[in-house]
Design a protein around this motif. Structure first.
Motif, PDB file in Angstrom:
ATOM      1  N   ASN A   1     -22.906  25.080 -92.784  1.00 41.99           N
ATOM      2  CA  ASN A   1     -23.017  24.358 -91.513  1.00 41.99           C
ATOM      3  C   ASN A   1     -23.586  22.982 -91.794  1.00 41.99           C
ATOM      4  O   ASN A   1     -24.751  22.838 -92.171  1.00 41.99           O
ATOM      5  CB  ASN A   1     -23.924  25.135 -90.549  1.00 41.99           C
ATOM      6  CG  ASN A   1     -23.985  24.504 -89.167  1.00 41.99           C
ATOM      7  OD1 ASN A   1     -23.604  23.347 -88.962  1.00 41.99           O
ATOM      8  ND2 ASN A   1     -24.482  25.254 -88.198  1.00 41.99           N
TER       9      ASN A   1
ATOM     10  N   ARG B   1     -29.685  28.033 -86.318  1.00 43.12           N
ATOM     11  CA  ARG B   1     -28.506  27.885 -87.181  1.00 43.12           C
ATOM     12  C   ARG B   1     -28.636  28.724 -88.437  1.00 43.12           C
ATOM     13  O   ARG B   1     -27.671  29.360 -88.888  1.00 43.12           O
ATOM     14  CB  ARG B   1     -28.292  26.415 -87.520  1.00 43.12           C
ATOM     15  CG  ARG B   1     -27.857  25.579 -86.316  1.00 43.12           C
ATOM     16  CD  ARG B   1     -28.010  24.091 -86.542  1.00 43.12           C
ATOM     17  NE  ARG B   1     -27.856  23.363 -85.282  1.00 43.12           N
ATOM     18  CZ  ARG B   1     -28.313  22.148 -85.059  1.00 43.12           C
ATOM     19  NH1 ARG B   1     -28.959  21.484 -86.023  1.00 43.12           N
ATOM     20  NH2 ARG B   1     -28.130  21.560 -83.890  1.00 43.12           N
TER      21      ARG B   1
ATOM     22  N   GLU C   1     -26.760  25.012 -77.701  1.00 46.01           N
ATOM     23  CA  GLU C   1     -27.795  25.704 -78.472  1.00 46.01           C
ATOM     24  C   GLU C   1     -29.119  25.684 -77.714  1.00 46.01           C
ATOM     25  O   GLU C   1     -29.458  24.709 -77.045  1.00 46.01           O
ATOM     26  CB  GLU C   1     -27.962  25.036 -79.836  1.00 46.01           C
ATOM     27  CG  GLU C   1     -26.695  25.080 -80.677  1.00 46.01           C
ATOM     28  CD  GLU C   1     -26.832  24.318 -81.973  1.00 46.01           C
ATOM     29  OE1 GLU C   1     -26.757  24.945 -83.040  1.00 46.01           O
ATOM     30  OE2 GLU C   1     -27.036  23.104 -81.917  1.00 46.01           O
TER      31      GLU C   1
END
Length: 968
Positions: A51, A117, A338
């Protein structure tokens, strides 16, 4: 691996001061933990391979804990927001500085997003490698100076969110890693090897000095007044205050799009941190900054934190669809809202609103970009961006485009994100246009002259004068300029209009200056046109006593746009790899060749060398990329290699196939092959997953497949096109602005502006001739009177871009009483109108020539009396009283008087449509001329009517000399 206690690994920092503090931090942690007998792995600035948005300053791994650490360079008293505002409230130092959280409202929100994440990565890719619960990841904000904290951390966040400073980080870390959990196996080879190779990339970091507590000197900081605060991003004081109110009004208002534009030197990039700050201040949960290319991102990271790739964000590469011929469709990704520390929150947080800040936004357009082998989303980047943000559905998200309206873009200006007209009728926009720099240097002054020509539409008259930074070069200087660009290629670049010109100039340098022949040779300068991963070469400067094992032994990612020099080439034909594949519409098999080489990157500080395979046919071609047949041949060959590997482990024997058959999630195509349920052109998601795993296996080894997938697409790099140079600047640029097309148009001026603005210190203009309104002028004595040819063959002189609208305006102004336009349409060099009055209709045609000269109207069919009245009105409008007609190009006559014919007075005696009579006088001598011109300002004739003929020809000579008309 952990026999010596703490193992330290390191990735790459964006700023030097981050390196300095991490070195001190790592030495301290290792010395303290080794003393305590705590085994750990400390990763500094590791590159996340899963990511791109997971950007961590440090990650501390023990057998039972994972701790994300974020460094902040502040000192003094820290004022935390109260509990009700803790998630998004501002962190303030008592000095008045705000502690930023990158693209988040504060460091709590920032580290919480990093935690979330990493949790997702562990849950998806590492769930069977340890017994660790990802929800137990801790975060630590570590201040690099002494900080006194005022205000508590809410109790529900304390188990996993911590704050420390330069005096307390060791004890805080000890408290975190000593928490009473069982060993989760995070340091076992099964987990740590996978984590360090598949999740993060970092290399060993050698520490040989003990920490402060064991006789290591404390890292000294500058005083608070002089320290380079990491979040005091460089907003120029002169820029910040005038625009704060405008930005606040935009973020609090309903308009979803803000266009911030400015010319070169206007300081628009310096405004970006303020834009982000104001977005967060007005309540947006994230304000993310984007660039379109790695080069743009690297440029921005010198002054702005957390810059992301727009393409990586907008498009879901993991869901790429592949056609049978290998063509790929990368779909648009959904916007993920998020919510940090959501697992610890008392109640779910409402979806936050996002702001995207796109830099160098002139590159973002809605022009269709569609390669036959690769398509991103709809192929229209601007529409995809707005759709991703949900702006077309009233999501409340916003986008800020920051760019230069006068630089080149992809497609036409009408499709540019910086063009307010593109949004008209669909969404509201606001604009901030920065003023031009007040005291431009020579390069900036030339760019502003070009920008003014575009602004005013006066594109037939542009004279760039030599100054301290702009040199108008003579032809005999050209070879020396290329020689200097060859020897000093890092600072001096040659720019051209077309790829063919660039390849020709590169070939000249190779053969005539570098002496390296017509084929690739050692010493050649190249530029990478794709991103590749390259292993370090064992031969790096071994003949100079250089031991490569002291350097980086991990593969290096070489980004698109990096320059390098060839240091060695495969010496035998056996080292080359060739493919030969038949493709549709090709008369013979398509051949591509991989050539092994080592390169030394321009960015290499110690001269490290890396091994690559490059595609020979592309390097030696005039084309900027592989053509469709070559790309298809490559995809066919890769598929054949994949199929060959799959024979040992066929899809039909895979768990993915079994799952697909069980769920019935497919359709059979005409060949009875299972394909995507919704679109039989594409492979099923199950086969894509199977192929992805097979591909990872093939890429992990030294296979032919990995060499072709990772093949470097390089071009010679002494000269490049202006389009290719758009994200670069160089100390010196040698630039030939000559083209095969016209020069009196907006596209050419943007090309000129972009090329000149690539230089920081000096521009060498080669074969430059001013853009002149006299380029196609007929000089001489008039054979008739001042306003002769009353029965003009044309009633209107326009431009190709405006001729339709100009004829329409003439028609609307010429309608007889009671008449109206019933319909209109455009044909080839014709505008056709139906004029209606009292039930009568006349079909009227206006013909015009290739140079947009419009003839009087003619009747096609219909009422002759109505047409006669209409034609009379048109002629009256076109031949209105001369006393009421302005020249239309008074600006040009003023320029001629001031610059072209100094010492002359130029006076307009009379004017009609596109025809003026001028009286010119100098030194007691005078003469009159009749000037025929176009709407654009181009002069078609400049004829002497009367007066001193010698004075006339002297003036003509001055005009030709000023515009260098005899040099073309």
């Amino acid at each position: 691996m952990f026999d010596d206690g703490v193992v330290v690994k390191y990735g790459q920092a964006d700023k030097a001061h981050e390196n300095e503090f991490f070195r001190y931090f790592a030495k301290s942690v290792k010395a303290y933990f080794d003393k305590k007998g705590i085994r750990a792995c400390l990763l500094g600035m590791p590159t996340c391979l899963v990511n791109d948005r997971l950007q961590i300053d440090a990650l501390l791994i023990t057998s039972k804990t994972l701790t994300i650490i974020d460094f902040k360079d502040y000192g003094g008293r820290l004022l935390l927001p109260d509990e009700t505002e803790f998630r998004r409230g501002s962190w303030m130092m008592d000095s008045g500085l705000q502690v930023k959280g990158g693209s988040s409202p504060n460091p709590f929100y920032q580290t919480g997003l990093q935690r979330d994440r990493l949790m997702k990565i562990l849950e998806l890719t590492c769930r069977n490698l340890s017994t660790f619960d990802p929800h137990h990841i801790s975060t630590l904000v570590c201040f690099q100076q002494s900080v006194e904290m005022q205000g508590p951390i809410p109790g529900r966040y304390r188990p996993y969110f911590h704050i420390a400073d330069a005096d307390t980080f060791l004890e805080k870390l000890f408290d975190i890693v000593s928490a009473g959990r069982e060993d989760a196996g995070l340091l076992e080879p099964k987990f740590i090897d996978y984590f360090n190779k598949r999740v993060f990339r970092s290399t060993d970091y050698d520490l040989s000095i003990t920490p402060e507590s064991l006789s290591i000197s404390r890292l000294e900081h500058a005083t608070e007044d002089t320290v380079a605060q990491e979040t005091a991003e460089p907003v120029e004081a002169a820029l910040a205050s005038p625009y704060e109110d405008s930005l606040r009004e935009f973020f609090n208002g309903d308009s979803p799009v803000l266009i911030v534009s400015g010319t070169t030197g206007s300081g628009k990039t310096s405004l970006v941190p303020l834009v982000r700050s104001m977005a967060l201040e007005t309540g947006f949960s994230s304000a993310r900054i984007f660039g379109l290319s790695n080069r743009v991102i690297a440029n921005l990271l010198s002054s702005v934190d957390e810059v992301e790739s727009l393409y990586s964000t907008l498009f879901d590469f993991s869901a790429a669809k592949v056609e049978e011929n290998g063509a790929q469709l990368i779909p648009l990704a959904g916007l993920v809202n998020e919510s940090p520390f959501e697992d610890l929150a008392e109640a779910p947080e409402e979806d936050g609103k996002s702001v995207f800040i796109v830099c160098e936004a002139q590159m973002v357009t809605d022009a269709l970009r569609e390669d036959e082998m690769l398509k991103f989303g709809s192929g229209r980047l601007l529409s995809d961006l707005l759709s991703h943000l949900g702006i077309d559905k009233g999501s409340g998200n916003k986008v800020v485009f920051v760019g230069d309206k006068y630089e080149l873009s992809f497609g036409s200006w009408s499709d540019s994100c910086l063009n307010p007209d593109w949004y008209r009728g669909s969404m509201a926009t606001e604009e901030i246009e920065l003023p031009d720099i007040a005291n431009p240097d020579g390069i900036q002054a030339a760019c502003l002259d070009i920008a003014d020509a575009i602004r005013t539409g006066r594109m037939t008259n542009l004279v760039l004068e030599q100054n301290e930074q702009i040199r108008i070069c003579e032809p005999q200087e050209e070879a020396q300029l290329l020689r200097d660009a060859s020897e000093n290629w890092r600072r001096h670049k040659v720019l051209s209009y077309t790829n063919g010109q660039a390849q020709g100039l590169n070939g000249y340098i190779k053969r005539r200056i570098a002496g390296s022949g017509s084929r690739c040779a050692v010493g050649d300068v190249v530029i990478f046109d794709n991103q590749v991963t390259a292993p370090p070469s064992d031969s790096t400067r071994a003949d100079q006593g250089f031991v490569p094992q002291f350097g980086d032994q991990e593969p290096r990612r070489i980004n698109t746009g990096e320059f390098a020099t060839i240091t060695s080439l495969g010496s035998s034909s056996n080292s080359r790899i060739a493919l030969s594949e038949r493709v549709p519409h090709a008369d013979s098999p398509v051949v591509l060749t991989l050539v092994p080489a080592t390169v030394r990157l321009e960015s290499s500080k110690l001269g490290e060398e890396y091994g690559i395979y490059y595609i020979e046919e592309l390097l030696e071609s005039d084309d900027p990329k592989l053509d469709f047949r070559q790309e298809a041949a490559l995809q066919i060959h890769l598929k054949a290699l994949m199929d060959a590997a799959a024979t040992e482990h066929p899809f039909e024997s895979s768990p993915q196939y079994a799952e697909m058959m069980e769920k019935g999630d497919y359709q059979l195509n005409k060949n009875n092959r299972p394909m995507d349920k919704d679109d039989a052109r594409f492979l099923t998601a199950y086969e894509r997953q199977y192929r992805a795993e097979m591909q990872r296996s093939l890429l992990s080894g030294d296979t032919e497949y990995s060499k072709w997938v990772n093949a470097a697409r390089i071009r010679y790099g002494w000269c490049m096109t202006v389009h290719k140079s758009m994200s670069y600047t160089f100390n010196e640029v040698t630039f030939s602005p000559r083209t095969d097309g016209g020069r009196t148009n907006e596209g050419y001026l943007r090309f000129l502006y972009t090329g000149i603005s690539r230089a920081r210190e000096r521009v060498n203009l080669v074969r430059w001739v001013p853009i002149s309104p006299f380029e196609k002028t007929d000089f001489g004595k008039a054979e008739d009177g001042p306003m002769a040819s009353r029965k003009r063959p044309s009633i209107l002189a326009s431009t190709r871009e405006n001729v339709s609208s100009d004829i329409d305006k003439l028609v609307q102004a010429s309608l007889p009483p009671g008449a109206s336009v019933a319909s209109s349409k455009s044909a080839n060099y014709q505008e056709i109108f139906e004029i209606e009055r009292d039930g009568s209709v006349a079909k009227v045609i206006f013909d015009y020539s290739g140079d947009a000269k419009v003839k009087p109207p003619r009747l096609a069919t219909g009422d002759k009396n109505l047409f006669s009245d209409f034609r009379t009105s048109v002629e009256q409008a076109a031949s209105r009283d001369e006393a009421n007609v302005g020249s239309g190009i008074d600006w040009l006559y003023s320029f001629i008087q001031e610059k072209v014919l100094p010492g002359h007075t130029v006076q307009v005696e009379s004017s009609s449509v596109y025809r003026d009579v001028l009286r010119l006088e100098a030194g007691g001598e005078s003469f009159t001329v009749r000037v025929d011109h176009k709407k654009s300002g181009a002069i078609s004739s400049f004829k002497l009517l009367g007066g001193q003929e010698s004075a006339y020809w002297e003036a003509v000579g001055m005009i030709k000399a000023y515009y260098r008309l005899d040099n073309e």
